[in-house]
Structures are given as structure tokens and as C-alpha cells.
Design an enzyme around this catalytic site. Structure first.
Site, PDB file in Angstrom:
ATOM      1  N   ARG A   1       0.824  -1.207   0.000  1.00 25.87           N
ATOM      2  CA  ARG A   1       0.000   0.000   0.000  1.00 25.87           C
ATOM      3  C   ARG A   1       0.864   1.266   0.000  1.00 25.87           C
ATOM      4  O   ARG A   1       0.449   2.307  -0.519  1.00 25.87           O
ATOM      5  CB  ARG A   1      -1.002   0.009   1.158  1.00 25.87           C
ATOM      6  CG  ARG A   1      -2.117   1.031   0.995  1.00 25.87           C
ATOM      7  CD  ARG A   1      -3.156   0.958   2.104  1.00 25.87           C
ATOM      8  NE  ARG A   1      -4.266   0.086   1.816  1.00 25.87           N
ATOM      9  CZ  ARG A   1      -5.395   0.459   1.169  1.00 25.87           C
ATOM     10  NH1 ARG A   1      -5.542   1.690   0.725  1.00 25.87           N
ATOM     11  NH2 ARG A   1      -6.347  -0.399   0.954  1.00 25.87           N
TER      12      ARG A   1
ATOM     13  N   GLU B   1      -9.545   6.401   7.215  1.00 24.96           N
ATOM     14  CA  GLU B   1      -8.106   6.621   7.074  1.00 24.96           C
ATOM     15  C   GLU B   1      -7.713   7.841   6.235  1.00 24.96           C
ATOM     16  O   GLU B   1      -6.714   8.499   6.556  1.00 24.96           O
ATOM     17  CB  GLU B   1      -7.457   5.374   6.451  1.00 24.96           C
ATOM     18  CG  GLU B   1      -7.521   4.148   7.318  1.00 24.96           C
ATOM     19  CD  GLU B   1      -7.184   2.897   6.532  1.00 24.96           C
ATOM     20  OE1 GLU B   1      -8.002   2.487   5.687  1.00 24.96           O
ATOM     21  OE2 GLU B   1      -6.095   2.343   6.740  1.00 24.96           O
TER      22      GLU B   1
END
Ligand code: MTE
Ligand code: HPA
Ligand code: MOS
Length: 778
Positions: free
Chosen positions: A320, A723
Site C-alpha cells: 500500500r 483513514e
């Protein structure tokens, strides 16, 4: 008839967290508040006192003889598998048998009548080791030839050499980005209650009950159907309870079965910090080629991470980081590689953003480099590189950016925050050469939503409508403060058109919804909201069939209106309607399911569509820095963040504010520090500083975008919020960087490493002063 009132708690309306009052009055029940049955025992870990070495012997006789001790558990007491790797790599033992891999690693558990007795006894072990050389950071690991804990990823598009050849300018440098402790208010805790035969129930503070269930089963050597894991809520998870609860759940369950008594396991804060993984710190080598206008031509980046002794979630985390190393920018030619390094430290794990923030900050550093090199406002460089129309819309992983709104978000924030005028004023003020220097930065965020492991993007739910018209709602997601349960209840209230008070929010349990994914990747509402709606729609369809038959009506003549059902002109209150349906033997319970469409990802080729959509946002922060001490404060922050059509603007704003402050903490005061013996010396709030209420921006304006909706068919066209706003904290870091740069006339990029603690800010200022300014260049 009466005017139809809207339901209470409708979707898209602001509504307090269902537990808000319980949170602030102390009546919300957490795992440690569950009444302990008589005979409850307490377990505590004994840990290693070296960072790396062979285990020669463990003399636990002193531990066993200590007052209150009932027994000691080691690897030999594990009836099933001594393995809690969440990704099946078999590199994560509950207790090591041959090699100790980090300082503070649990070696055994003491089980005693009280927690205090267990803690004291744990200190009495005599352990002999043969010390081996250790490395604690990623650079040392590379130098020592340490392995990757999981295979690296490469993302590639275009031709780097060609891009460089076309670009007149090039900068190569390194950035070090620190890790972060989760510092959830409620620490790790598991409370296991033995059942008959091979059964056990574990109350566990976890974002991932199914994972805890499967791990307990694996360690005990029993099938998953013997293990129940429950969690009503967590006092924060932030990624730290996606896999790191495993050892506590497994050891509590192991002890409960061994002694046939309830066993609670709750480490104190020091052990919670030393024995559980954190955000990965990264060492990033970047090489950016660009033209005289600041347009990026080619980017090469290597992302080395301190993963700790085992893989845990380091594979998807470091993946990621690469997925976000473009942030909102188009790289015509790009090659990104990850280096997930093994180190002799605790195994690092998920933390809000899941590697994404470490990628995004690299992109922002490259932008800053270009801006200082060209003597331009970094915001102009940002804008020049945003993703755009066809031809400039392809990510390094070959997904098209189809929902791009970053340009509008940034333009609106630039205007509402009065960025240009304030920046000019700050430059003029700094030019006077005072001790206090100021800085301002406006930084964008683009964040991909979905688990990159495609199969995690599924969810289930279970809804019962009782015959008094009250509704029991269950789904696979977990509540950690983010408000997931409130949002899902809003979705169900909307489906049935009933007041939200009618819906009972219940604990998450593996008994009701099986094979759930972690509540993570910000996808909790997207996935569970859809699954809950599916269950509600199934029940509604049966109710419509029932009404069509009873009233001899067409389905189109039956409507769910606020707290009632309307059949042609007749309005039946919801309770009465449900009772009639029950009497007619309608099945009033349903299990719902959802899987995210359109996504796919082929890691080997580095191509696919890992993300269903993107969330966007931007923040503008202004800071002042005392150049004599390096101390600073955030004077003002303005945020504009895109959550699509917000399901609940109050909760979403809360998430944006909290994420911003947590992101700011990561990049400013939160510093993890290991000594040369491999000991984490920052293992309590006394030495590890998270932001206080007094550290928040003095002026803090947070707005949600109101003009956007999710172009994909997400739940009510909303977007995930958990997030993405974490990375808005980068605006503070870049503002600090500008204040530092002012001490050398903005002639050089300060290359501040993160976290920019006051010491590090002061050292950067001293370094710039020593290097000497190359002249004024605002
Ligand atoms: N908000 C609170 N109050 N507490 C938390 O632990 N975790 C964050 C975010 N917001 C967290 C939080 C993280 S890491 C994620 S992935 C999401 O919430 C998870 O919840 P969601 O998917 O329901 O947004
Ligand atoms: N995000 C958060 N948690 C995860 C992911 C992810 O992409 N993959 C596995 N766990
Ligand atoms: Mo969040 S790091 O995906 O739990």
C-alpha cells in the site's frame, strides 16, 4: 391523516455516536468491564531480555513457586499449532522454541490468581541465551543481508530512462519516516471463558473477531466451530487490533482450557507497547526527474521498511505504500519497489492508512524538492502534477483515476483558507528575520478504498425483526469509536423507514456472522452497510409479498413510510404490521451479504484495479517555530474533505478531525526509539508523546465537500472516511519545513525527516545555517 414525519436518524443526517453518552459517562462496557465469574485467573507474559539469540534453557521454577501462581505455559503446552501468523507464513510463534527474535518477545505466560501476582512472578524466570548479532532498523538490515519478511512488490509503467532523458532536472535523495504506536486508550485485552468439550468463548478487543477465532482454533487444535469471539466495542484500534490481538486471545484461551477457569489477559501499557507491532517506519530513496515548469517526467522510488521479526501484515502494508507513492500526481514514467526488511524488533503491523501515509509523504517530499529547486510555491508544483484527463490518468498500478476531484477540492480550500495572501504575509514577516518563523502548506490527499487483497472485500449481516416490531441488527464489522454501528443502523432505519431507536445495535460475534474481514481499510461502512441493507431488503420483500396477498394489492401499492406501512390508502403502524406478518407466518429474519464489484488485482504483473474508488481531501496548515529551541505550534488548519454523500456528517467530521490530529502526531512529536541493545526505550506516555488537546490547531476549520457523491454505487453514494484524512497531517509537516527553510532564505529544501520533533527541527535549522544560505529566493 397526520402529516408524515421523517424518521429519527435518517441517512445523510447528523446524529451522535450511539454510545457517545456512555463513552463520556463511563457506562460503555469494554472487555475489562465484563463481570468476572468466580475463579477468574489472570495471565501475564514473561519476556526475553535480549534482541536476538538462541534459547539455551528456561528455568521457571521460581515463577511457579511465586505466591498466587497457578501455572506457567510455554510452547510445549500448546496442543495445536504454535503459530499465529495472520498470513500463513508460519513465522509467528506464540512462544519461540529455539530463537529469540526481539527484545521483549513473550517467552511464556504465568497464570495466577491475580494480575499483580502474575506480573511479579513473570520477572522470576532464569533464561539462558546464546546471544546472536541483531539489527534493529531497515538500513542495518539491508547492510547485514537480512531477508525480506515477504516478497517485495514492483510497480512499473513507462520507461524511466526515456523519462529522464526528456527531463532537464533531476533530484536524488533519501527520506526517513518514523513509525507510530497506536496508543489506543483501551489496551490489548482478551478474556476467555471455557465451555464444555473443546469449546471456548473469548471476549477480545479486536478489529478482526474471525481472525482471533481462527487463530485460537489453530493454536488449540480444535475446529473453528468450537471457538466464539465476541467484541461489543474497542477503546480504539487504529489497525493495532487487526492481528496483534492474536497472541492475547490465544494465550487466554489456552490457559482457560488448561485450567478450566476463566482467564483474562491484559498487558500493562509498557508491555502493550513493547510486545505489539506498530506503524512501519520507512527509509525512502527517491529519484525524480522533472522539467523547468516543475512537471514530473520520471520517478523511481525504493521503500525499505522496518517490518520486525515476522511478516504479519507487512506484505500488504508495504504494497500500500507503493500504491500511494503517487498520492494525487501523475508520473509519466515510474518504477517503485518495496523492501520489507526483517529486523530484530517487534513485528510491525496495520496502522491507519496501512502504509499509504508513508507513500504519500514521499510524493509530497518530491514536490517540495522540485518547488525549492525552481524557487516556486509548492502549491503550483502540486497543481502542475495532478492527475488529469485521459493520457494523464493512469496510476503506477495501471488503474485509471476516473473520479478525480482533487483540483476542485484544492482550489476551493486555497480560496477559503486565503492561502496565497497568507503565504505572502508569512514570507514578508519571516524576511524581518525574527526568532519566531512561520510556515504554511496546502497538501492534497487521494486515497484508494478497498482491501488490496480482493477476497477481503466481503461482508455479512444478520437482522431479526421481533414480533413487537423491534429490530436486532448484527453485522461483521467492529466498533472502535469510529461510529460504524451508528451508520449501519442509519442504513437499516432508512430501509425499514423506522426511527433508529427501534434498532438494537449488538456486539460483534463470530456466532452470528461467519468468516468476516477485519474492520479495516476504511471499508467498514461500505461493506457492512451494504450487507445490512441486503438483509433488510430481503425481509422487506417478504413483508411486501405478505401485504400484497393479504390486501390483494400490487407490490407497487405498498410503501414503507415513516414508522408505518401504507397499503393503498390504508396506513398500518409498523408494530401492528409486523405482528400481522408474524401471525401469517412470515420469516422475519435474514442474513445479508455483500461483495465489492469491479475490483481485481494481479500482484505478479503489478496491474489491476485494486480500488473501487478514491477519497480526496486537502488541508492547509500554518505553524510558528521558535528557531532558538525548535519548539512549534500549529496556529491554524483548514480542511476540506470529500466523503461523497455523507451518511452522517457529524461522525464524518469527527473522523476527519481525529485523523488529522493523529497524522500530525505521527509527523511531529511521536517518536519511537530503540537503543543499541534493541530495546524500545519509548514504551510509555512518559517518553512517547501523542498530541494533547492543547496541541490541536489554535484555529481548526473542518468542512466536508457537499457537492460530490460517490460515482460508484457505494452505500447511499457515501465514501469511506476512516483513514484518508490521516494524511492531511502532512500539511503541518510541510509548513514546519517551510519555516525551517526560511532561515536559509528558502534556497534549499530542508529535507526534514519525520517525525519533525522540536529537536529535529532545531537540528535542521542549525544544518541549514551551517551550510549557509544561497541567497533569498522566496
Ligand atoms: N476512529 C476511532 N475513533 N478509533 C479507531 O480505532 N480506526 C481507524 C478509523 N477511525 C479508528 C478510527 C482505522 S485504522 C480504520 S481502518 C477505520 O476507522 C475502520 O473503521 P471503518 O472502516 O468503519 O471506517
Ligand atoms: N488495509 C487494511 N488492512 C488490511 C488490508 C488493507 O489493504 N489488507 C489486509 N488487511
Ligand atoms: Mo485500519 S489500519 O485499516 O485498521
Amino acid at each position: 391523516m397526520n402529516k408524515i414525519e421523517a424518521i429519527r436518524g435518517a441517512v445523510h443526517s447528523g446524529l451522535a455516536h450511539d454510545s457517545a453518552i456512555k463513552h463520556v459517562t463511563g457506562r460503555a462496557e469494554y472487555c475489562d468491564d465484563i463481570a468476572e465469574p468466580a475463579g477468574t485467573l489472570h495471565a501475564y507474559f514473561g519476556v526475553s531480555s535480549i534482541a536476538h539469540g538462541r534459547l539455551l534453557s528456561m528455568d521457571l521454577s521460581g515463577v511457579r513457586a511465586a505466591p498466587g501462581v497457578v501455572g506457567v505455559l510455554t510452547a510445549e503446552d500448546i496442543p495445536g499449532h504454535n503459530d499465529i501468523s495472520p498470513v500463513g507464513r508460519h513465522d509467528d510463534p506464540v512462544f519461540p522454541t529455539e530463537t529469540v527474535e526481539y527484545h521483549g518477545q513473550p517467552l511464556f505466560a504465568v497464570v495466577a490468581e491475580t494480575r499483580d501476582a502474575a506480573r511479579r512472578a513473570a520477572e522470576l524466570a532464569k533464561v539462558d541465551y546464546e546471544a546472536l548479532p541483531h539489527v534493529t532498523d531497515a538500513v542495518a538490515a539491508i547492510e547485514a543481508g537480512y531477508p525480506h519478511v515477504t516478497p517485495p512488490l514492483k510497480l512499473e509503467r513507462g520507461d524511466i530512462a526515456q523519462g529522464r532523458a526528456a527531463a532537464p532536472r533531476r533530484i536524488q535523495a533519501r527520506m526517513v519516516v518514523g513509525g507510530q504506536d497506536h496508543m489506543y486508550l483501551e489496551g490489548q485485552i482478551s478474556f476467555a471463558i471455557p465451555g464444555e468439550d473443546d469449546e471456548v468463548t473469548v471476549h477480545c478487543s479486536t478489529q478482526h473477531p474471525s481472525e482471533a477465532q481462527h487463530m485460537v482454533a489453530h493454536v488449540l487444535g480444535v475446529p473453528s466451530n468450537a471457538v466464539t469471539v465476541n467484541v461489543r466495542r474497542m477503546g480504539g484500534g487504529f489497525g493495532g487490533k487487526e492481528s496483534q490481538m492474536n497472541i492475547f486471545a490465544c494465550v487466554a484461551a489456552l490457559a482457560a482450557k488448561r485450567y478450566n477457569r476463566p482467564v483474562k489477559m491484559r498487558p500493562d501499557r509498557d508491555q502493550d507497547m513493547t510486545a505489539t507491532g506498530k506503524r512501519h517506519d520507512f527509509v525512502i530513496d527517491y529519484d525524480v526527474a522533472f522539467d523547468d515548469e516543475g512537471r514530473i517526467e520520471a520517478v523511481e522510488g525504493e521503500f525499505a521498511a522496518r517490518c520486525g521479526f515476522s511478516a504479519d501484515l507487512s506484505g500488504p502494508v508495504t504494497d500500500r505504500a507503493l500504491f500511494h507513492a503517487d498520492n494525487a500526481y501523475f508520473y509519466p514514467h515510474v518504477r517503485l519497489t518495496s523492501r520489507p526488511m526483517k529486523t530484530n524488533t517487534v513485528s510491525n503491523t496495520a496502522f491507519r492508512g496501512f502504509g499509504g501515509p508513508q507513500g504519500v509523504i514521499a510524493a509530497e517530499r518530491m514536490i517540495e524538492e522540485i518547488a525549492y529547486d525552481l524557487g516556486r510555491d509548492p502549491l503550483d508544483i502540486r497543481k502542475a502534477n495532478f492527475y488529469g484527463e485521459e493520457g494523464r490518468d493512469l496510476t503506477p498500478y495501471h488503474q485509471r483515476v476516473e473520479d478525480n476531484v482533487i483540483g476542485r477540492v484544492v482550489d476551493e480550500l486555497e480560496a477559503s483558507a486565503d492561502y496565497r495572501a497568507r503565504r505572502e504575509a508569512i514570507i514578508a514577516e519571516n524576511a524581518k528575520g525574527g526568532v519566531i518563523r512561520r510556515g504554511i502548506a496546502l497538501t492534497p490527499v487521494k486515497f484508494g478504498i478497498s482491501f488490496t487483497a480482493t477476497h477481503y472485500n466481503q461482508a455479512g449481516s444478520l437482522i431479526h425483526v421481533y414480533n413487537d416490531g423491534s429490530i436486532h441488527l448484527n453485522h461483521g464489522g467492529t466498533e472502535m469509536g469510529q461510529g460504524l454501528n451508528t451508520k449501519v443502523a442509519q442504513v437499516v432505519a432508512d430501509a425499514f423507514q423506522v426511527d433508529i431507536d427501534r434498532i438494537r445495535i449488538t456486539k460483534t460475534t463470530t456466532e452470528k456472522v461467519p468468516n468476516t474481514s477485519a474492520t479495516a481499510a476504511s471499508s467498514g461502512t461500505d461493506l457492512n452497510g451494504m450487507a445490512a441493507r441486503d438483509a433488510a431488503e430481503q425481509i422487506k420483500a417478504r413483508l411486501v409479498d405478505f401485504a400484497a396477498e393479504k390486501w390483494q394489492a400490487e407490490p407497487s401499492e405498498i410503501r414503507f413510510i415513516p414508522n408505518a406501512v401504507q397499503i393503498r390508502d390504508e396506513i398500518v403502524p409498523f408494530n401492528d404490521f409486523v405482528k400481522l406478518a408474524y401471525m401469517a407466518r412470515v420469516h422475519l429474519s435474514a442474513a445479508g451479504f455483500y461483495k465489492t464489484p469491479k475490483i481485481h488485482w494481479d500482484r505478479a504483473s503489478g496491474r489491476g484495479r485494486p480500488f473501487y474508488y478514491y477519497a480526496y481531501g486537502a488541508a492547509c496548515s500554518e505553524v510558528s517555530v521558535d528557531t532558538l529551541t525548535g519548539e512549534y505550534q500549529v496556529d491554524r488548519t483548514d480542511v476540506l474533505h470529500d466523503v461523497g454523500r455523507s451518511l452522517n456528517p457529524d461522525l464524518d467530521k469527527g473522523q476527519v478531525e481525529g485523523a488529522f490530529v493523529q497524522g500530525m502526531g505521527w509527523l511531529t512529536t511521536e517518536e519511537l526509539w530503540w537503543d543499541d541493545k534493541g530495546r524500545l526505550r519509548t514504551h510509555a506516555p512518559s517518553t512517547y508523546k501523542i498530541p494533547l488537546a492543547s496541541d490541536r490547531p489554535r484555529v481548526f476549520n473542518v468542512d466536508l465537500v457537499t457537492w460530490n457523491e460517490n460515482r460508484e454505487n457505494s452505500i447511499k453514494r457515501s465514501k469511506a472516511v476512516g483513514e484518508p484524512p490521516f494524511m492531511l497531517g502532512i500539511s503541518v509537516f510541510e509548513a514546519l519545513s517551510m519555516a525551517v527553510a526560511s532561515t536559509a532564505g528558502y534556497a534549499v529544501c530542508p529535507r526534514l525527516d519525520a517525525p519533525a520533533t522540536p529537536e529535529r527541527v532545531l537540528m535542521a535549522i542549525e544544518r541549514l545555517r551551517a551550510e549557509g544560505s544561497k541567497g533569498q529566493r522566496p
